[in-house]
Design a protein around this motif. Structure first.
Motif, short mmCIF file in Angstrom:
data_model
loop_
_atom_site.label_atom_id
_atom_site.label_comp_id
_atom_site.label_asym_id
_atom_site.label_seq_id
_atom_site.Cartn_x
_atom_site.Cartn_y
_atom_site.Cartn_z
N THR A 185 40.11 42.97 43.01
CA THR A 185 40.76 44.03 42.25
C THR A 185 40.06 45.37 42.44
O THR A 185 40.72 46.41 42.63
CB THR A 185 40.81 43.68 40.76
N TYR A 186 38.75 45.37 42.44
CA TYR A 186 38.01 46.63 42.43
C TYR A 186 37.26 46.94 43.73
O TYR A 186 36.80 48.06 43.92
CB TYR A 186 37.02 46.65 41.27
N ILE A 187 37.16 45.97 44.63
CA ILE A 187 36.46 46.23 45.89
C ILE A 187 37.39 46.07 47.09
O ILE A 187 37.54 46.98 47.90
CB ILE A 187 35.23 45.29 46.04
N GLY A 188 38.04 44.91 47.22
CA GLY A 188 38.93 44.70 48.35
C GLY A 188 38.86 43.27 48.85
O GLY A 188 38.23 42.40 48.22
N PRO A 189 39.49 42.98 50.00
CA PRO A 189 39.59 41.59 50.47
C PRO A 189 38.39 41.08 51.26
O PRO A 189 38.33 39.90 51.58
CB PRO A 189 40.83 41.66 51.38
N GLU A 190 37.44 41.97 51.61
CA GLU A 190 36.37 41.56 52.52
C GLU A 190 35.32 40.64 51.89
O GLU A 190 34.79 39.75 52.55
CB GLU A 190 35.65 42.79 53.10
N LEU A 191 35.00 40.83 50.62
CA LEU A 191 33.83 40.18 50.04
C LEU A 191 34.05 39.12 48.96
O LEU A 191 33.06 38.56 48.47
CB LEU A 191 32.89 41.26 49.46
N PRO A 192 35.27 38.81 48.53
CA PRO A 192 35.40 37.88 47.39
C PRO A 192 34.77 36.51 47.60
O PRO A 192 34.24 35.92 46.67
CB PRO A 192 36.91 37.77 47.18
N ASN A 193 34.85 35.99 48.84
CA ASN A 193 34.24 34.68 49.07
C ASN A 193 32.72 34.73 48.93
O ASN A 193 32.10 33.80 48.39
CB ASN A 193 34.59 34.17 50.48
N ILE A 194 32.12 35.80 49.41
CA ILE A 194 30.66 35.94 49.34
C ILE A 194 30.21 36.10 47.89
O ILE A 194 29.33 35.38 47.41
CB ILE A 194 30.18 37.15 50.17
N THR A 195 30.82 37.04 47.19
CA THR A 195 30.40 37.32 45.81
C THR A 195 30.68 36.14 44.89
O THR A 195 29.83 35.73 44.09
CB THR A 195 31.10 38.57 45.27
N SER A 196 31.87 35.56 45.00
CA SER A 196 32.26 34.46 44.11
C SER A 196 31.38 33.23 44.32
O SER A 196 30.99 32.56 43.36
CB SER A 196 33.72 34.07 44.35
N SER A 197 31.09 32.93 45.58
CA SER A 197 30.28 31.74 45.87
C SER A 197 28.85 31.91 45.36
O SER A 197 28.29 30.98 44.77
CB SER A 197 30.27 31.45 47.37
#
Length: 524
Positions: free
Chosen positions: A242-254
């Motif tokens: 929502t606030y950053i973009g599609p590149e990092l959700p897997n890294i941050t969430s994991s």
């Protein structure tokens, strides 16, 4: 000589679609009812697709052979290159004796297999998906679970299902970025829209994994730990897209979910840590191959590094195929040559980053060159049958795409008008089942979803996002993923068992996705 694709060879789109479905239906039957070995089932599927391409679609035999050969080569590079490197890295930790320390370090956090599964199959799997993708996460985490004492079939199936949570954003958001490129919609908008749906699936996955392992009893026993994993992952995924973009959700969430679960376990079960007396130096050495893997693959994903390395790519135009096939309306507005270029990116490939991690690990783990070489040959030998299966699967996908068979299926679904929003994720599901890749699926059907949305007056971003979401549901049983997982845990030849294991979960999530898309389409 050029040949223009024909999408309705029988002048009835549903009859044409039925013909195009024959190879897929056979593959399902071969794995579920006939229980054929993966490479045999895939080989017959390739032959069926070739026959249909030549005799029903009038595709020149030379181009059919070109598409088949292209699929074989693409399966070897980059896919098999990545898988061999990933499994080789794991085997080096075993041969060096360091996997015992890895195992003990995980057990020192918790000796509960259900929580070990959440740490490895869910969180670590998602991290590797964000960094590498292309089968490496499933190969590595499934092998790790087997090393922890899980049964091979269970380990492979759990990792395939867990990968659903991270598959939409792949390695550095590439699937969503490609969806944006083919549809003309800002990738951040697509990611933002996916962020309203996929976190719900991501939240459910940990509970499903625990239920598969240990039923209702398991959920009652570890519901707090499972809830912490699910909430921390889903919430971080939502905030990131929502606030950053599609590149990092897997890294941050994991990372957030892994740390949250580990912290919770340490607070509530401190006794587990006393089981082994491991020093930080021992743990660091044992995990160093995977730390190196993460650093190098992440570095390879940085734009300026990728650009620098890609200058050394070797591009080979596939004979009899490159720009010989012409895409036509309604798939594209104007007749467009269909490129077929094999990219030999020796330096820029993700597999090269993994290979460098392997080479450095040989020295860090004090593995002799002789043992390392023997281990590599052993890895290639063990993966030879899965690689043949992957070659057949990718060849089938390429024949289907270049002959127009896959487009026939998409156009048939698109004629369903008012019901298409429900079927939209099914189209994405077919795309990933055929190609094994959410990226390839978006490249194949992203524009078709956009065009159909405009024709039936539905907000285009809904169907473009559904293409990605539906595709993710197919990753757990796409022939390519099944072959990778089976090879990693020593189940080569038993792909049918793994396919049957994951089928019901894939279809369940797909139907749920169809209902959600249908409601969104007529509500927004």
């Amino acid at each position: 000589m050029t040949w223009t694709q024909v999408y309705n060879p029988l002048d009835n789109i549903w009859l044409s679609a039925l013909i195009a479905l024959i190879p897929i239906i056979f593959f399902f039957i071969a794995l579920t009812l006939l229980k054929l070995k993966g490479h045999i089932a895939a080989g017959i599927t390739v032959l069926l697709s070739m026959i249909i391409a030549i005799y029903f679609y009038d595709m020149p035999a030379s181009m059919v052979l070109g598409a088949t050969g292209y699929g074989f080569l693409y399966a070897l590079w980059p896919i098999s290159y990545i898988i061999i490197g990933a499994v080789f890295l794991y085997k080096l930790t075993v041969k060096s004796g360091q996997f015992t320390t890895i195992r003990q370090s995980i057990i020192s956090i918790t000796d509960d297999p259900r929580l070990q599964m959440l740490l490895v199959a869910f969180s670590f799997n998602a991290f590797l998906e964000g960094a590498a993708g292309f089968g490496a996460p499933i190969a590595i985490t499934a092998a790790l679970l087997v090393g922890l004492g899980f049964k091979p079939l269970q380990a492979a199936a759990l990792c395939l299902i867990a990968n659903t949570a991270s598959g939409a954003f792949g390695a550095m958001g590439i699937p969503v970025i490609v969806a944006g490129q083919v549809s003309g919609i800002d990738p951040k908008e697509i990611a933002h829209f996916l962020g309203t749906q996929l976190p719900i699936i991501s939240f459910l996955i940990p509970f499903l994994l625990v239920f598969i392992m240990d039923g209702i009893k398991g959920l009652k026993d570890v519901w707090k730990a499972t809830s912490i994993t699910a909430v921390s992952y889903a919430l971080t995924q939502y905030l990131t897209v929502t606030y950053i973009g599609p590149e990092l959700p897997n890294i941050t969430s994991s990372i957030v979910s892994l740390l949250a679960l580990a912290f919770y376990i340490k607070r509530t079960s401190p006794a587990a840590a006393k089981s082994f007396s491991l020093s930080p130096k021992q743990i660091l050495k044992a995990w160093s191959p995977f730390i190196l893997l993460t650093i190098l693959v992440t570095a390879w994903s940085i734009s300026f590094v990728k650009t620098m390395l890609e200058h050394m790519n070797l591009l080979i135009n596939v004979p009899f195929l490159h720009n010989h096939v012409i895409k036509a309306a309604p798939l594209v507005k104007d007749p467009t040559p269909y490129a077929a270029v094999l990219k030999i990116d020796v330096f820029a490939a993700t597999g090269t980053a993994i290979l460098i991690a392997c080479i450095l690990s040989v020295f860090l783990l004090n593995v002799s060159p002789k043992v390392a070489w023997t281990t590599l040959l052993e890895t290639v030998k063990e993966l030879s049958r899965p690689i043949i299966t992957i070659m057949m699967v990718i060849a089938f996908a390429f024949i289907s795409n270049y002959s127009g068979q896959s487009s026939t299926l998409g156009l048939a679904l698109a004629t369903s008008a008012a019901y298409f929003p429900f079927l939209s994720p099914f189209l994405g599901w077919i795309g990933v089942f055929l190609t094994g890749s959410v990226v390839s699926n978006n490249a194949l059907f992203g524009n078709l979803q956009l065009t159909t949305a405009q024709q039936i007056n539905v907000l285009p971003i809904i169907l473009v996002a559904a293409n990605t979401a539906g595709g993710v549901m197919a990753k757990m049983l796409s022939p390519q993923s099944i072959a990778v997982a089976a090879g990693a845990v020593g189940l080569a030849g038993k792909e049918s068992e793994l396919f049957k294991y994951t089928l019901k979960y894939s279809m369940g999530f797909l139907i749920l996705g169809g209902f959600v898309t249908f409601l969104l389409a007529w509500w927004l």
